[in-house]
Scaffold this motif. Structure first.
Motif, mmCIF file in Angstrom:
data_model
loop_
_atom_site.group_PDB
_atom_site.id
_atom_site.type_symbol
_atom_site.label_atom_id
_atom_site.label_comp_id
_atom_site.label_asym_id
_atom_site.label_seq_id
_atom_site.Cartn_x
_atom_site.Cartn_y
_atom_site.Cartn_z
ATOM 1 N N VAL A 319 0.861 -1.082 -0.030
ATOM 2 C CA VAL A 319 -0.036 0.031 0.003
ATOM 3 C C VAL A 319 0.618 1.101 -0.017
ATOM 4 O O VAL A 319 0.328 2.266 -0.261
ATOM 5 C CB VAL A 319 -1.060 0.055 1.190
ATOM 6 N N HIS A 320 2.421 1.178 0.143
ATOM 7 C CA HIS A 320 2.927 2.238 0.268
ATOM 8 C C HIS A 320 3.197 2.908 -1.168
ATOM 9 O O HIS A 320 3.589 4.168 -1.357
ATOM 10 C CB HIS A 320 4.309 2.413 0.989
ATOM 11 N N PHE A 323 -0.246 5.583 -1.295
ATOM 12 C CA PHE A 323 -0.414 6.649 -0.041
ATOM 13 C C PHE A 323 -1.295 7.926 -0.873
ATOM 14 O O PHE A 323 -1.923 8.419 0.039
ATOM 15 C CB PHE A 323 0.741 7.188 0.281
ATOM 16 N N THR A 324 -1.266 8.122 -1.992
ATOM 17 C CA THR A 324 -2.196 9.103 -2.432
ATOM 18 C C THR A 324 -3.347 9.202 -2.924
ATOM 19 O O THR A 324 -3.944 9.778 -3.443
ATOM 20 C CB THR A 324 -1.295 10.004 -3.726
ATOM 21 N N LEU A 327 -6.672 6.471 1.047
ATOM 22 C CA LEU A 327 -6.750 5.506 2.145
ATOM 23 C C LEU A 327 -6.827 5.956 3.516
ATOM 24 O O LEU A 327 -6.421 7.116 3.716
ATOM 25 C CB LEU A 327 -5.641 4.226 1.991
ATOM 26 N N GLN A 329 -6.146 6.798 7.114
ATOM 27 C CA GLN A 329 -4.782 7.181 7.814
ATOM 28 C C GLN A 329 -4.248 5.884 8.644
ATOM 29 O O GLN A 329 -3.110 5.687 8.706
ATOM 30 C CB GLN A 329 -5.000 8.459 8.753
ATOM 31 N N ALA A 332 -2.647 3.711 6.225
ATOM 32 C CA ALA A 332 -1.469 4.302 5.803
ATOM 33 C C ALA A 332 -0.185 4.237 6.955
ATOM 34 O O ALA A 332 1.138 3.960 6.736
ATOM 35 C CB ALA A 332 -1.499 5.807 5.621
ATOM 36 N N SER A 333 -0.687 4.267 8.419
ATOM 37 C CA SER A 333 0.356 4.249 9.269
ATOM 38 C C SER A 333 1.020 2.825 9.540
ATOM 39 O O SER A 333 2.012 2.830 9.712
ATOM 40 C CB SER A 333 -0.164 4.609 10.623
ATOM 41 N N THR A 336 3.242 2.421 6.579
ATOM 42 C CA THR A 336 4.631 3.093 6.781
ATOM 43 C C THR A 336 5.457 2.414 7.778
ATOM 44 O O THR A 336 6.826 2.295 7.453
ATOM 45 C CB THR A 336 4.198 4.485 7.358
ATOM 46 N N VAL A 391 4.281 9.091 4.865
ATOM 47 C CA VAL A 391 3.343 9.710 4.166
ATOM 48 C C VAL A 391 3.336 11.121 3.527
ATOM 49 O O VAL A 391 3.239 11.441 2.550
ATOM 50 C CB VAL A 391 1.868 9.374 4.827
ATOM 51 N N THR A 395 3.910 11.962 -0.239
ATOM 52 C CA THR A 395 2.870 12.636 -0.990
ATOM 53 C C THR A 395 3.309 13.854 -1.654
ATOM 54 O O THR A 395 2.740 14.196 -2.937
ATOM 55 C CB THR A 395 1.649 13.144 0.125
#
Length: 638
Positions: A319-320, A323-324, A327, A329, A332-333, A336, A391, A395
């Motif tokens: 998924v990294h 990130f844009t 998704l 947060q 995303a964490s 990461t 992130v 971005t």
């Protein structure tokens, strides 16, 4: 010496002198002369060489595409090529490097070297091995022929929807890309299965799990990653083809589909693919570092566990790349954290290799120079990777040249530099001749300087906001100088590959003779002649050490009792590698080629009509029946 106890009436390897045994085994395991013999061969070394040459051929094609792109971007508002051709070229460059070079080159080395390094006479399922090569070749040629006919794919190497969907990409360009995926993944999965079975069941007696060479561990882990990741991209490309050819709407939001589903499926394969490209290189690096340090690997167990950890963690990072896309947060964490976590096992590997060199007596020949270059470049790529795992930064620089710089530092540093070192290292085994050290050093320094000159400025152009996949730019943007430097660097890098190619060709014809073990290495592939005979070993080695040639310098222990007049090899237990039974190995056959031709007809035909799947499937079934039909030969009698 261990006796494997063959049948009473069979001629056994214990009944003959060394010279007569070698001659008889060469006849039993050899490949017939002529075109039919060459096309029917199941010798893993011949097929492995074809894989390696083909992958390097595609590397050069992808490199030429990159040179054209760099010439176009060398100055602002350049008119060397137009936007349509530029779109095709950058798609062909990425597609070729990732699917036709990056993944196959690791498997190509496995096909040639794994059977030799585990002490067996052929790879498992050798006819499937021949079939997989022909399918790979057909898929690669198909997409390049399409490009030469101005029908090359033009939606990027990942062909995101909706850009690649039927609404935005009419014609057949994307269909050739999607079907090329099917070709190469069928081939990749077949080789992965062969490697797993060979490592688990065909290791020489005595080669317990903790005596397996690090290169073989790397190829085994790589094979498992391939088995679990490739079905995702095959699924994505098949669904894309159905959307385009038969009117389904898997990725069409207007009809209830989901465009993000494509990205999830693609990157569930796409991020492990980075490690499919990198992990075989860790095997090359380990082999070179150990040999040229003149000592066993520091931290053998941590190195193996690190590779396994990287394999597992590679499935938790996809998924990294997204990130844009909006998704949650929390998700995303998580990605990461997992993206940063994978730096730990990679750091352990770097530490163990440096510790091995530090505590050894390093000999700085050309293969080791490329490994030193790998350390420098790959660590820089890893550092920018940690930056992109964040992130906010990702971005800001998403789809800019900063990302281009990052993944070239990772992929060229993590694969191509070790590959060049590996070619210099194993070239004597492949051909029986040494490559030129003088040209090798020129090759290394041109590649090292050219690479950094080409890709380091891209970090800056990326931070300045230059997006990827643009065919030109305005002079007011301030990117001109950095782009010119990148183009000069790309040309220097290309010259280094010309030197490499010349060195290979000239050395294969006139290089000094290598002998069996020119580097004084410790693994089994150096126990046999250079190049190896058709049977690999006259008698199967019996392994008592992780570096058997260093432990038994006078004479290697062997296991005996195999038949001489039919293809037979030893099957051993998975963990202890105890001799379990004798198994026949398939003889040469033309049917794998015919099955590959039938598969090609079905796949290419399906680009134009779905009915090709039906009629092509019947053709494939016919060839498979011929392939497996009993033929009353020695293989069937076993």
């Amino acid at each position: 010496m261990s006796d494997l106890a063959a049948g009473k009436d069979e001629l056994r390897d214990t009944d003959l002198s060394d010279a007569e045994l070698s001659a008889r085994l060469a006849k039993t395991w050899g490949t017939a002369r002529g075109i039919i013999g060459a096309l029917s061969t199941v010798d893993h070394k011949i097929i492995g060489r074809r894989y390696i040459f083909t992958a390097i051929f595609f590397l050069f094609l992808g490199g030429l595409a990159a040179i054209v792109m760099r010439l176009q971007l060398a100055r602002p508002e350049n008119q060397l090529i137009g936007p349509d051709l530029y779109n095709q070229i950058f798609t062909m460059h990425g597609t070729t490097m990732m699917f036709l070079f990056g993944v196959p080159i690791g498997e190509a080395f496995a096909v040639y070297l794994v059977p030799l390094m585990v002490g067996t006479r052929n790879i498992a399922f050798p006819r499937l091995n021949a079939y997989s090569y022909y399918v790979y070749l057909a898929g690669g040629l198909m997409v390049w022929f399409a490009f030469m006919l101005n029908t090359g794919p033009d939606a990027g190497w990942f062909s995101y929807v909706p850009l690649s969907g039927p609404e935005n990409a009419p014609g057949k360009r994307v269909d050739f890309w999607a079907q090329m995926i099917t070709f190469t993944e069928v081939s990749g999965l077949a080789v992965a299965v062969q490697v797993i079975v060979t490592v688990f069941k065909q290791r020489a007696p005595g080669m317990t799990l903790d005596r397996i060479p690090l290169f073989v561990w790397a190829e085994l882990i790589n094979a498992f990653i391939i088995v679990f990741s490739l079905p995702a991209v095959v699924t994505a490309s098949a669904m894309l083809m159905m959307d385009r050819l038969v009117g389904t709407h898997f990725f069409n939001p207007a009809e209830g589909g989901d465009a993000l589903l494509y990205q999830h499926l693609f990157w569930f394969f796409g991020h492990p693919e980075v490690y499919i490209i990198f992990i075989p290189a860790t095997g090359w690096v380990s082999a070179i570092v150990v040999t040229f340090s003149r000592r066993q690997a520091f931290g053998y167990l941590p190195l193996v566990l690190s590779m396994i950890s990287v394999g597992f963690l590679s499935f938790g990072l996809w998924v990294h790349h997204m990130f844009t896309t909006g998704l949650p947060q929390l998700g995303a964490s998580f990605f990461t954290a997992s993206s940063m976590l994978i730096a730990i096992p990679n750091g352990i590997q770097i530490f163990c290799w440096i510790a091995t060199l530090w505590d050894g007596r390093p000999v700085f020949r050309t293969p080791l120079l490329f490994v030193i270059g790998f350390f420098f470049i790959f660590v820089l790529g890893g550092l920018s990777g940690i930056m992109l795992a964040s992130v906010p930064l990702d971005t800001q620089v998403h789809d800019t040249y900063f990302v281009v710089a990052h993944f070239h530092y990772v992929l060229i540093g993590g694969n191509v530099f070790p590959l060049l070192g590996a070619v210099y290292y194993w070239f004597p085994k492949f051909t029986g001749r040494m490559m030129s050290e003088r040209l090798g050093k020129w090759n290394f320094w041109l590649a090292f300087v050219g690479f950094n000159l080409a890709f380091f400025p891209m970090h800056i152009t990326g931070l300045m906001g230059m997006p990827r996949r643009v065919y030109t730019y305005q002079p007011e943007m301030g990117w001109s100088t950095y782009n010119l430097l990148s183009t000069i660097g790309a040309l220097v890098l290309f010259v280094s590959f010309v030197v490499f190619l010349y060195n290979m060709i000239a050395s294969a014809r006139r290089g000094p003779l290598a002998g069996d073990n020119p580097w004084d290495a410790g693994t089994l592939e150096w126990a046999t002649a250079s190049p190896p005979p058709p049977q690999n070993f006259n008698r199967i080695p019996f392994v008592i050490n992780r570096e058997p040639l260093w432990a038994e310098r006078e004479k290697l222990p062997v296991a005996t009792g195999l038949a001489v007049e039919k293809r037979e090899l030893v099957v051993t237990t998975i963990s202890e590698a105890r001799a379990d039974l004798r198994e026949s190995s398939p003889e040469p056959s033309i049917w794998p080629l015919l099955a590959a031709i039938a598969t090609t007809i079905a796949f290419v035909g399906s680009i134009f009509t779905p009915w090709a799947v039906v009629w092509g499937g019947l053709l494939v079934a016919f060839t498979l029946v011929g392939w497996f039909w009993p033929k009353n030969n020695k293989e069937d009698e076993a």
